[in-house]
Design a protein around this motif. Structure first.
Motif, PDB file in Angstrom:
ATOM      1  N   PHE A  53       0.820  -1.202   0.000  1.00  0.00           N
ATOM      2  CA  PHE A  53       0.000   0.000   0.000  1.00  0.00           C
ATOM      3  C   PHE A  53       0.859   1.259   0.000  1.00  0.00           C
ATOM      4  N   ILE A  54       1.898   1.269   0.845  1.00  0.00           N
ATOM      5  CA  ILE A  54       2.768   2.465   0.878  1.00  0.00           C
ATOM      6  C   ILE A  54       3.422   2.668  -0.479  1.00  0.00           C
ATOM      7  N   LYS A  55       3.826   1.556  -1.116  1.00  0.00           N
ATOM      8  CA  LYS A  55       4.482   1.708  -2.423  1.00  0.00           C
ATOM      9  C   LYS A  55       3.500   2.248  -3.467  1.00  0.00           C
ATOM     10  N   LEU A  56       2.257   1.795  -3.379  1.00  0.00           N
ATOM     11  CA  LEU A  56       1.257   2.324  -4.316  1.00  0.00           C
ATOM     12  C   LEU A  56       1.074   3.828  -4.114  1.00  0.00           C
ATOM     13  N   MET A  57       1.034   4.249  -2.847  1.00  0.00           N
ATOM     14  CA  MET A  57       0.875   5.679  -2.578  1.00  0.00           C
ATOM     15  C   MET A  57       2.106   6.447  -3.065  1.00  0.00           C
ATOM     16  N   LYS A  58       3.287   5.866  -2.791  1.00  0.00           N
ATOM     17  CA  LYS A  58       4.520   6.549  -3.209  1.00  0.00           C
ATOM     18  C   LYS A  58       4.581   6.676  -4.725  1.00  0.00           C
ATOM     19  N   MET A  59       4.078   5.640  -5.386  1.00  0.00           N
ATOM     20  CA  MET A  59       4.085   5.641  -6.852  1.00  0.00           C
ATOM     21  C   MET A  59       3.323   6.862  -7.398  1.00  0.00           C
ATOM     22  N   LEU A  60       2.297   7.283  -6.657  1.00  0.00           N
ATOM     23  CA  LEU A  60       1.474   8.402  -7.132  1.00  0.00           C
ATOM     24  C   LEU A  60       2.157   9.746  -6.952  1.00  0.00           C
ATOM     25  N   VAL A  61       3.051   9.819  -5.933  1.00  0.00           N
ATOM     26  CA  VAL A  61       3.474  11.142  -5.476  1.00  0.00           C
ATOM     27  C   VAL A  61       4.132  12.002  -6.560  1.00  0.00           C
ATOM     28  N   VAL A  62       5.210  11.502  -7.187  1.00  0.00           N
ATOM     29  CA  VAL A  62       5.941  12.373  -8.122  1.00  0.00           C
ATOM     30  C   VAL A  62       5.083  12.816  -9.311  1.00  0.00           C
ATOM     31  N   PRO A  63       4.442  11.890 -10.049  1.00  0.00           N
ATOM     32  CA  PRO A  63       3.626  12.383 -11.163  1.00  0.00           C
ATOM     33  C   PRO A  63       2.466  13.274 -10.727  1.00  0.00           C
ATOM     34  N   MET A 198      -6.651   4.530  -2.860  1.00  0.00           N
ATOM     35  CA  MET A 198      -7.144   4.784  -1.501  1.00  0.00           C
ATOM     36  C   MET A 198      -8.164   3.745  -1.037  1.00  0.00           C
ATOM     37  N   LYS A 199      -8.806   3.085  -1.981  1.00  0.00           N
ATOM     38  CA  LYS A 199      -9.781   2.056  -1.596  1.00  0.00           C
ATOM     39  C   LYS A 199      -9.093   0.940  -0.798  1.00  0.00           C
ATOM     40  N   PHE A 200      -7.776   0.778  -1.024  1.00  0.00           N
ATOM     41  CA  PHE A 200      -7.049  -0.274  -0.304  1.00  0.00           C
ATOM     42  C   PHE A 200      -6.511   0.213   1.043  1.00  0.00           C
ATOM     43  N   PHE A 262     -11.092  15.629   8.162  1.00  0.00           N
ATOM     44  CA  PHE A 262      -9.660  15.474   7.934  1.00  0.00           C
ATOM     45  C   PHE A 262      -9.046  14.284   8.678  1.00  0.00           C
ATOM     46  N   TYR A 263      -9.778  13.713   9.667  1.00  0.00           N
ATOM     47  CA  TYR A 263      -9.134  12.726  10.527  1.00  0.00           C
ATOM     48  C   TYR A 263      -8.571  11.528   9.759  1.00  0.00           C
ATOM     49  N   SER A 264      -9.200  11.184   8.609  1.00  0.00           N
ATOM     50  CA  SER A 264      -8.677  10.000   7.905  1.00  0.00           C
ATOM     51  C   SER A 264      -7.276  10.266   7.356  1.00  0.00           C
ATOM     52  N   VAL A 265      -6.984  11.530   6.999  1.00  0.00           N
ATOM     53  CA  VAL A 265      -5.631  11.859   6.528  1.00  0.00           C
ATOM     54  C   VAL A 265      -4.652  11.700   7.695  1.00  0.00           C
ATOM     55  N   MET A 266      -5.086  12.126   8.886  1.00  0.00           N
ATOM     56  CA  MET A 266      -4.214  12.006  10.062  1.00  0.00           C
ATOM     57  C   MET A 266      -3.953  10.529  10.378  1.00  0.00           C
ATOM     58  N   LEU A 267      -4.986   9.713  10.246  1.00  0.00           N
ATOM     59  CA  LEU A 267      -4.821   8.289  10.536  1.00  0.00           C
ATOM     60  C   LEU A 267      -3.846   7.649   9.558  1.00  0.00           C
ATOM     61  N   ASN A 276       5.122  12.469   2.780  1.00  0.00           N
ATOM     62  CA  ASN A 276       5.156  12.414   1.310  1.00  0.00           C
ATOM     63  C   ASN A 276       4.082  11.497   0.743  1.00  0.00           C
ATOM     64  N   ALA A 277       4.004  10.287   1.285  1.00  0.00           N
ATOM     65  CA  ALA A 277       3.016   9.340   0.761  1.00  0.00           C
ATOM     66  C   ALA A 277       1.598   9.802   1.089  1.00  0.00           C
ATOM     67  N   THR A 278       1.473  10.748   2.033  1.00  0.00           N
ATOM     68  CA  THR A 278       0.148  11.234   2.414  1.00  0.00           C
ATOM     69  C   THR A 278      -0.347  12.346   1.480  1.00  0.00           C
ATOM     70  N   ILE A 279       0.560  12.881   0.632  1.00  0.00           N
ATOM     71  CA  ILE A 279       0.180  14.004  -0.244  1.00  0.00           C
ATOM     72  C   ILE A 279      -1.101  13.721  -1.044  1.00  0.00           C
ATOM     73  N   PRO A 280      -1.203  12.577  -1.748  1.00  0.00           N
ATOM     74  CA  PRO A 280      -2.407  12.375  -2.562  1.00  0.00           C
ATOM     75  C   PRO A 280      -3.700  12.429  -1.754  1.00  0.00           C
ATOM     76  N   ILE A 281      -3.754  11.760  -0.616  1.00  0.00           N
ATOM     77  CA  ILE A 281      -5.010  11.747   0.157  1.00  0.00           C
ATOM     78  C   ILE A 281      -5.267  13.121   0.798  1.00  0.00           C
ATOM     79  N   ASN A 282      -4.187  13.826   1.144  1.00  0.00           N
ATOM     80  CA  ASN A 282      -4.348  15.171   1.693  1.00  0.00           C
ATOM     81  C   ASN A 282      -4.990  16.093   0.642  1.00  0.00           C
TER      82      ASN A 282
END
Ligand code: ASP
Length: 425
Positions: A53-63, A198-200, A262-267, A276-282
């Motif tokens: 899951f973290i890798k999937l989120m990280k994959m999104l960050v740069v593009p 994010m569904k995962f 916003f609490y789900s972003v904090m979680l 960094n990996a939180t950027i997309p959901i934020n």
């Protein structure tokens, strides 16, 4: 079944987190080490689930960051307006961080977490090194080669390059319409991908929590309990007093409405320990709160890179802790130096797990504190990293809302729940 479908993603993440915590603690305390527990569950199932899951989120960050900053800057187009937004954002980021360190120093000055600690026979701290300096941080902002920075995910140079591309696209307008469309559509693709990934999140968060708490012993916590209490108290004050006050003073918006969404972003930040990996959901959540992407697309990645209020709180407490343990009296000059270097360290701290403890060296060095004390707090830093990352991302969002409000780029009806946002996670 219908009931289950009505549960929002944020609540699913909360459920995943609580279940993960329970499973992790049960494994830690009640299950003896066996092949099934250690190898199959912790090292494979939880590790794989969490890191996938973290890798999937990280994959999104740069593009995502690259496209969305370009789209955001292009749509602001007026360079002076962009300068005002940038100036305000950086100003608020620096002030909130300075405030955070000051709170930390005050709390640790009252509670004395390091008093009575014997600083002998410590672990070797030599594995904790850093070369973060102010000059390096400034120089590193300019990419030697933008493609290289994109490829290695160096956020600051990517942000700078994307801002420049955005400014130029805004200037050239019709002449670069095709490229403009490419980034616009690229941005849409990445937002859509974020929603799918994010569904995962609930499963990913479950695995991350289960692994952390199944492996994390609590033996190290007791002797450092005062240190931990100081850090947590600082984080709580920053999150539930400083941020809501800023929100009310500058925007008159309701902090409760903010936290409810916003609490789900904090979680997520808590379970993953990475801003960094939180950027997309934020970004997604801020859209749900009515914030225009023109602003958030560039303030959130910037914040994830340079604004670390939670980290600054840990660093402030750590400095006092070490100074007290060594019997050093910190005068006003030393305290001001700590505030200044902790703000710089916050800029130099990347939004990935545990970097704050590395840049802590820079803060210690600024007032000549021996770095041995870092070795003592190293063992329990992982858990504090989780808490402080949640605060780091909250600071970015609060600042973004204030800047959007001042810029009239927030739909107040959406924020106040009177109108539905286009994107809902
Ligand atoms: N994990 C933190 C973050 O990503 C940085 C740190 O303090 O280590 O925001």
């Amino acid at each position: 079944m219908k009931r289950l479908k009505e549960i929002s993603l944020g609540n699913w993440i909360l459920i995943g987190m609580i279940l993960g915590l329970i499973v992790g603690l049960v494994l830690n305390f009640y299950v003896t080490n066996t092949f099934i527990k250690d190898i199959i569950l912790i090292d494979n199932v939880f590790y794989l689930g969490g890191n996938l899951f973290i890798k999937l989120m990280k994959m999104l960050v740069v593009p995502l960051v690259f496209c969305s900053i370009i789209v955001g800057v292009t749509s602001i187009s007026d360079i002076r307006k962009l300068g005002t937004i940038g100036g305000r954002t950086i100003g608020i980021y620096l002030i909130t961080t300075a405030l955070a360190v000051t709170i930390a120093l005050t709390i640790a000055g009252i509670i004395h977490p390091g008093a009575g600690l014997h600083m002998t026979g410590l672990a070797d701290p030599s594995n904790v090194t850093t070369n973060v300096t102010l000059t390096n941080t400034i120089l590193d902002m300019i990419p030697d080669n933008p493609i290289n920075s994109l490829a290695s995910g160096d956020m600051l140079p990517v942000i700078i390059f994307a801002i420049l591309v955005g400014i130029i696209l805004a200037k050239l307008r019709e002449k670069t319409e095709t490229i403009n469309n490419v980034f616009n559509e690229g941005n849409k693709i990445m937002m859509e991908m974020t929603m799918i990934v994010m569904k995962f999140a609930p499963i990913g968060v479950f695995c991350l929590m289960a692994k952390t708490f199944a492996t994390l012993g609590f033996d190290g916590l007791l002797p450092l309990s005062k240190y931990i209490i100081c850090v947590l108290l600082g984080l709580v004050i920053q999150t539930f007093i400083v941020y809501p006050t800023l929100l009310v003073v500058f925007t008159r918006l309701s902090p409760i409405k903010f936290f409810k969404k916003f609490y789900s972003v904090m979680l997520f930040a808590f379970s993953s320990s990475t801003s960094n990996a939180t950027i997309p959901i934020n970004l997604e959540k801020l859209s749900e709160l009515g914030v225009s992407q023109d602003i958030s697309s560039f303030t959130i990645p910037l914040g994830a890179t340079i604004n670390m209020d939670g980290t600054a709180i840990m660093q402030g407490v750590a400095v006092m802790f070490a100074a007290q343990a060594y019997g050093m009296d910190l005068g006003m000059t030393a305290l001001l130096t700590v505030i200044f270097t902790a703000v710089m360290a916050s800029i130099g701290t990347a939004g990935v797990p545990s970097v704050g403890i590395i840049t802590l060296n820079m803060v210690f060095a600024s007032i000549g504190l021996p770095t041995d004390a870092i070795a003592i707090i190293l063992g329990i830093d992982h858990i504090l990293d989780m808490f402080r990352t949640a605060v780091n991302v909250t600071g970015d969002a609060i600042c973004t809302i204030i800047v959007s409000f001042k810029n009239k780029s927030i739909d107040l009806d959406i924020f106040n729940g009177k109108k539905q946002p286009e994107i809902v996670l």
